[in-house]
Write an enzyme that holds these catalytic residues in place. Structure first.
Site, PDB file in Angstrom:
ATOM      1  N   GLY A  10      73.622 -46.977  22.810  1.00  0.00           N
ATOM      2  CA  GLY A  10      73.192 -46.989  24.211  1.00  0.00           C
ATOM      3  C   GLY A  10      71.828 -47.611  24.365  1.00  0.00           C
ATOM      4  O   GLY A  10      71.523 -48.622  23.729  1.00  0.00           O
TER       5      GLY A  10
ATOM      6  N   SER B  22      67.390 -47.515  24.776  1.00  0.00           N
ATOM      7  CA  SER B  22      66.304 -46.928  23.988  1.00  0.00           C
ATOM      8  C   SER B  22      65.678 -45.708  24.656  1.00  0.00           C
ATOM      9  O   SER B  22      65.075 -44.875  23.985  1.00  0.00           O
ATOM     10  CB  SER B  22      65.244 -47.987  23.685  1.00  0.00           C
ATOM     11  OG  SER B  22      64.706 -48.476  24.887  1.00  0.00           O
ATOM     12  N   LYS B  23      65.843 -45.575  25.966  1.00  0.00           N
ATOM     13  CA  LYS B  23      65.257 -44.418  26.645  1.00  0.00           C
ATOM     14  C   LYS B  23      66.004 -43.146  26.219  1.00  0.00           C
ATOM     15  O   LYS B  23      65.399 -42.159  25.784  1.00  0.00           O
ATOM     16  CB  LYS B  23      65.353 -44.613  28.157  1.00  0.00           C
ATOM     17  CG  LYS B  23      64.605 -43.571  28.952  1.00  0.00           C
ATOM     18  CD  LYS B  23      64.440 -43.997  30.411  1.00  0.00           C
ATOM     19  CE  LYS B  23      64.779 -42.849  31.368  1.00  0.00           C
ATOM     20  NZ  LYS B  23      66.192 -42.775  31.759  1.00  0.00           N
TER      21      LYS B  23
ATOM     22  N   GLU C  86      72.219 -47.258  17.827  1.00  0.00           N
ATOM     23  CA  GLU C  86      72.606 -48.651  18.057  1.00  0.00           C
ATOM     24  C   GLU C  86      72.195 -49.005  19.481  1.00  0.00           C
ATOM     25  O   GLU C  86      72.844 -48.573  20.442  1.00  0.00           O
ATOM     26  CB  GLU C  86      74.114 -48.815  17.859  1.00  0.00           C
ATOM     27  CG  GLU C  86      74.578 -48.546  16.440  1.00  0.00           C
ATOM     28  CD  GLU C  86      74.423 -49.765  15.537  1.00  0.00           C
ATOM     29  OE1 GLU C  86      74.555 -50.891  16.056  1.00  0.00           O
ATOM     30  OE2 GLU C  86      74.159 -49.595  14.338  1.00  0.00           O
TER      31      GLU C  86
ATOM     32  N   CYS D  91      75.460 -55.656  23.962  1.00  0.00           N
ATOM     33  CA  CYS D  91      74.171 -55.452  23.310  1.00  0.00           C
ATOM     34  C   CYS D  91      73.693 -56.701  22.574  1.00  0.00           C
ATOM     35  O   CYS D  91      72.499 -56.858  22.328  1.00  0.00           O
ATOM     36  CB  CYS D  91      74.253 -54.283  22.336  1.00  0.00           C
ATOM     37  SG  CYS D  91      75.707 -54.330  21.287  1.00  0.00           S
TER      38      CYS D  91
END
Lengths: 401, 493
Positions: B195, B197-198, B217, B252
């Site tokens: 997902g 980075s937050k 990831e 991504c």
């Protein structure tokens, strides 16, 4: 205690050094490791030679991994290239203060990083030694020692690191990982836990075991506390009180059969099977030891218990086997090192795929239709015959939906 | 799906059940693992039509992408695992040093226990089940939490996974933030998150409370450097395939922005326009080969990037959108400001900014100034540029003369670095990601060296140092010293 301003300056300097690319050259890494060797030789601690020797041989060039690539992507060349993370923080423990500082340092340097070492304040002489000596031998624009206690550690953790390597307790390990999470910094945590030891001496009475232990201990260490030779003292009053507290616990006190000036806990179980269950009911330890000649028991222990490592018929010596990864699992730790694993733990393994422009298969590109779909489906299965038939128009494919 | 609440209590109960299953040892057997992997393949075979439908519903994903990039990739991953599993499960023999002789050593792979996989909405089948393949191959019990944003796929997984697989060891939990939070409070043996980075920070912080290892990831801004010395048509096609051909840029590893020289830019743009029209037609909003934007949140986010001051005017192609259908056309922008949002955040959509430089080597600075991405791409025939690229650019993975496909090479680790993630998977890396590699040393009672034991003496220390130093001369010297003392004269009795 390090001033906030100072540590920011130090870290900026280190990042500049890393950016210059100097630490990535094979020559720099070799020189540093050789300098460390000199340092240790001059200081008469050449028992680190073996480890250094191994790590110095680690290949810092890319290691190729020729990959089998599918028809759709052929020809292509795939490889994995290790590269340094960048700015690394090593926080060490007090019980082997020199080794636990230097061994990770060797790995970090071999991998081409810039490093800050924060030695344990509980072993102040070693901390001071490292702080004074390392700048004399190693490149101080790339490797720095910052002394201090938990305040210093807290302060350091506020900065962004590219990797953190911590040896110590699970309690502090959690704090470090929580701080690391704020920057998505990968961590290696070498923690501890109660390392169990299984004795399998079939049909020997428990008294005899104890007698053997008592005799051996007496032979190694002498008769009483005053003439105690060759045994490390407990490191400080905090831990001494902690251990004394453990001994004072009435349940434990009743099971003391020898001495009383050190902590031993022995448990006698009727069947060895119970020992496996007992171990599994506790948190996974860093190391598990078993003294036995029974091969099926060995198999059971390996397959039914979980620990960082298992050693049969000895203790601690697995730490010296550089081919073996050293690290915990669950509460005993995350990650591993020693030998080539030290290099890997401080490296990012970058995947690299190279392609040529030919051949280029139309089937990849929109607008998509059923033919292209079937082509790719078949290609994925390595079904070359079907692929050829499809291309020759001799294979049918599902009607357009 | 039912409205049963999944909170802390339900999570704890489920965890207890799964730990019970794991402790029976069932999931460790080779047969069990292979059977589970085969049942995933069976599910994909039998339910392919429904999967394609669910992906159409969630993302308007073209059938080609659903079949090739989700189903076929996943099947290939399962089959690969089935084929290699025996080899992966074999212990690895390791040499032992002279000091430890006689002994033998090996590294044994064991499952971590009960693991959690949290997946994403853009490739909801692949990114849910591919990590599960790794978890099962390694012998774990696993809970999968699919993304609630791809609702139809989440329902499909909830309906079929426990039906085809062993539900005493494999569970699906549907839901959003409350359910995920309840799951994160439990003590897992590993958490695998795909997902942004937050949320990754939230996951890692929750994991830290239990010292749970994580694999994250994530994503980033994957740059594409385009040199003038290339087969332009093919380069452009490959960029398009990796960008709009992958979920309309919502992947991504989608090319996020392009860097090329000022001189070459117009060639590149013309060819892009040409090929985009060939692929998607003059009215791309009508093309069946483009995914839509997943929901209105993301649609608004992309519109915000497009409409920012000094950005909107830089559109050189595309820009069409239809909010009611959440459709957005492939859009090219030229030389937007470096500090604009579109050049700072991961785009994750059909907008492609092009940045021009005087000389191509300036592109490295543009890339290394930014957080490390999941992927970076270079199109060139010049060896020197390829070498500089590989040396200078740090990313999860690098690909030269193509985009995106490196994730299909199962022998390459797929994962990020720094902001783009930690850990990796695919192929054997998936097995490793969900295993603990336990060091096992077998010592014999023969050959016990008194040299190790107290009382410690200088002689013993000398001998040990020599043994560890490994040099024959050193060992001989130490042995002589032991026999004769350091003076060289024989010791008297």
């Amino acid at each position: 205690m390090v001033e906030e301003r100072d540590s920011s300056c130090l870290l900026s300097e280190l990042r500049e050094t890393f950016k210059s690319g100097r630490t990535r050259s094979f020559e720099w890494r070799k020189t540093q490791l050789e300098a460390m060797l000199n340092m240790l030789t001059h200081q008469e601690h050449s028992c680190f030679q073996a480890l250094d020797h191994d790590l110095g041989k680690t290949h810092v060039e890319s290691y190729k991994d020729e990959a089998e690539t599918r028809l759709l992507f052929y020809p292509a060349k795939a490889e994995v290239i290790p590269e340094p993370y960048g700015l690394v923080l090593i926080i060490t423990s007090w019980n082997y203060p020199l080794q636990l500082a230097l061994e990770p340092l060797i790995g970090a340097i071999a991998a081409g990083n810039v490093v800050v070492i924060k030695p344990s304040e509980i072993a102040p002489a070693t901390s001071s030694f490292l702080s004074k000596t390392i700048p004399l031998y190693l490149d101080s624009t790339a490797i720095k020692v910052i002394e201090g206690g938990s305040d210093t550690t807290q302060q350091l953790l506020q900065h962004q690191w590219d990797k953190i390597f911590y040896t110590g307790s699970p309690r502090v390990g959690k704090i470090i990982m929580t701080e690391a999470a704020k920057h998505l910094t990968p961590v290696t945590l070498e923690l501890g836990g109660k390392c169990p030891m299984i004795f399998d001496f079939p049909s020997i009475s428990s008294d005899l075991k104890i007698d053997m232990l008592k005799r051996t201990v007496r032979r190694f260490y002498g008769e009483n506390l005053e003439t105690l030779k060759g045994m490390t003292r407990i490191v400080n009053k905090f831990h001494f009180d902690r251990l004394r507290g453990l001994l004072k616990d009435p349940l434990v006190a009743n099971s003391i059969v020898h001495g009383g000036s050190y902590d031993e806990e022995r448990l006698y179980l009727k069947k060895i099977v119970e020992s496996i269950e007992f171990i599994n009911s506790k948190p996974k330890p860093l190391a598990l030891y078993a003294f036995t000649n029974d091969e099926s028991l060995k198999t059971r222990i390996v397959s039914e218990t979980s620990s960082g490592s298992v050693t049969f018929n000895d203790v601690l010596i697995h730490c010296l086997c550089d081919g073996l990864p050293f690290g915990g699992v669950g509460p005993s730790g995350i990650g591993r090192y020693h030998g080539k694993y030290s290099f890997e733990t401080f490296s990012h393994e970058k995947a690299v795929l190279r392609r040529g422009f030919f051949p280029d298969l139309n089937a990849r590109y929109p607008p998509w239709n059923t033919f292209k779909l079937e082509f790719c489906r078949v290609g994925y299965r390595f079904d070359y015959i079907a692929l050829i038939l499809l291309l020759l128009g001799l294979k049918s494919f599902p009607k357009e939906s | 799906m039912g409205t049963t609440r999944f909170g802390g209590e339900e999570a704890a109960t489920m965890m207890a059940e799964l730990r019970g299953t794991f402790s029976t040892g069932k999931t460790r057997s080779y047969e069990w693992r292979v059977a589970q992997l085969r049942s995933i393949v069976k599910m994909l075979d039998e339910r392919e039509g429904e999967i394609v439908e669910a992906l159409r519903s969630d993302l308007n994903k073209p059938e080609f992408e659903s079949v090739v990039y989700e189903v076929a990739m996943l099947k290939s991953s399962c089959k690969g695992a089935i084929k290699e599993l025996k080899q992966w499960m074999k212990p690895e023999n390791v040499k032992t040093p002279i000091l430890a002789l006689p002994s033998s050593a090996e590294i044994v792979a064991e499952p971590l226990g009960v693991v959690l996989v949290i997946s994403a909405w853009n490739y909801p089948i692949l990114l849910s089940l591919d990590p599960v393949v790794g978890a099962i191959a390694a012998g774990n019990a696993v809970v999968l939490k699919p993304s609630e944003i791809s609702r139809a796929t989440s329902s499909l997984l909830a309906k079929y996974v426990e039906q085809y697989m062993d539900s005493s060891a494999v569970r699906i939990v549907e839901g959003a933030i409350p359910e995920t939070s309840a799951l994160l409070e439990q003590k897992w043996d590993k958490i695998f998150y795909t997902g942004n980075s937050k949320v990754a920070r939230i996951v890692m912080t929750a994991a830290a409370k239990h010292l749970t290892p994580v694999a994250l990831e994530l994503g980033g801004k994957s740059p594409v450097i385009v040199d003038s010395d290339v087969n332009l048509k093919i380069a452009v096609r490959r960029i398009i395939a990796g960008k709009w051909g992958c979920n309309n840029g919502q992947a991504c590893i989608s090319p996020d922005y392009v860097i090329t020289t000022k001189d070459f830019a117009s060639n590149l743009i013309d060819t892009l326009k040409q090929e985009l029209e060939r692929f998607y037609g003059a009215e791309p909003l009508k093309s069946n080969d483009l995914s839509r934007i997943v929901n209105s949140n993301h649609f608004d986010r992309l519109m915000k990037l497009l409409n920012e001051d000094k950005v909107g005017g830089k559109v050189v192609y595309g820009g069409q959108f239809d909010k009611s259908q959440l459709k957005m056309a492939p859009t090219l922008l030229l030389d937007v400001p470096q500090d604009s949002l579109i050049m700072s955040e991961e785009i994750f959509g059909p907008l492609l900014p092009l940045v021009t430089v005087e000389q191509l080597h300036e592109s490295f600075d543009i890339i290394t100034r930014r957080p490390k991405p999941l992927a970076a791409y270079l199109f060139t025939n010049r060896k020197s540029l390829k070498d500089k690229f590989v040396r200078t650019v740090s990313a999860g993975g690098l690909l030269i003369n193509d985009t995106a496909i490196h994730l299909a090479v199962q022998t390459l680790p797929f994962g990020g670095v720094e902001e783009s993630g930690m850990g990796s998977y695919h192929g054997k890396f998936s097995f490793d990601a969900f295993s603990h590699k336990k060091a096992v040393l077998y010592r014999s009672f023969i050959g016990d060296a008194a040299v190790r034991y107290p009382p410690y003496t200088r002689t013993k220390m000398g001998l040990l140092q020599a043994l560890m130093g490994g040099s024959i001369l050193g060992i001989l010297r130490a042995l002589i010293a032991a026999l004769f003392g350091s003076s060289g004269k024989p010791k008297t009795a």
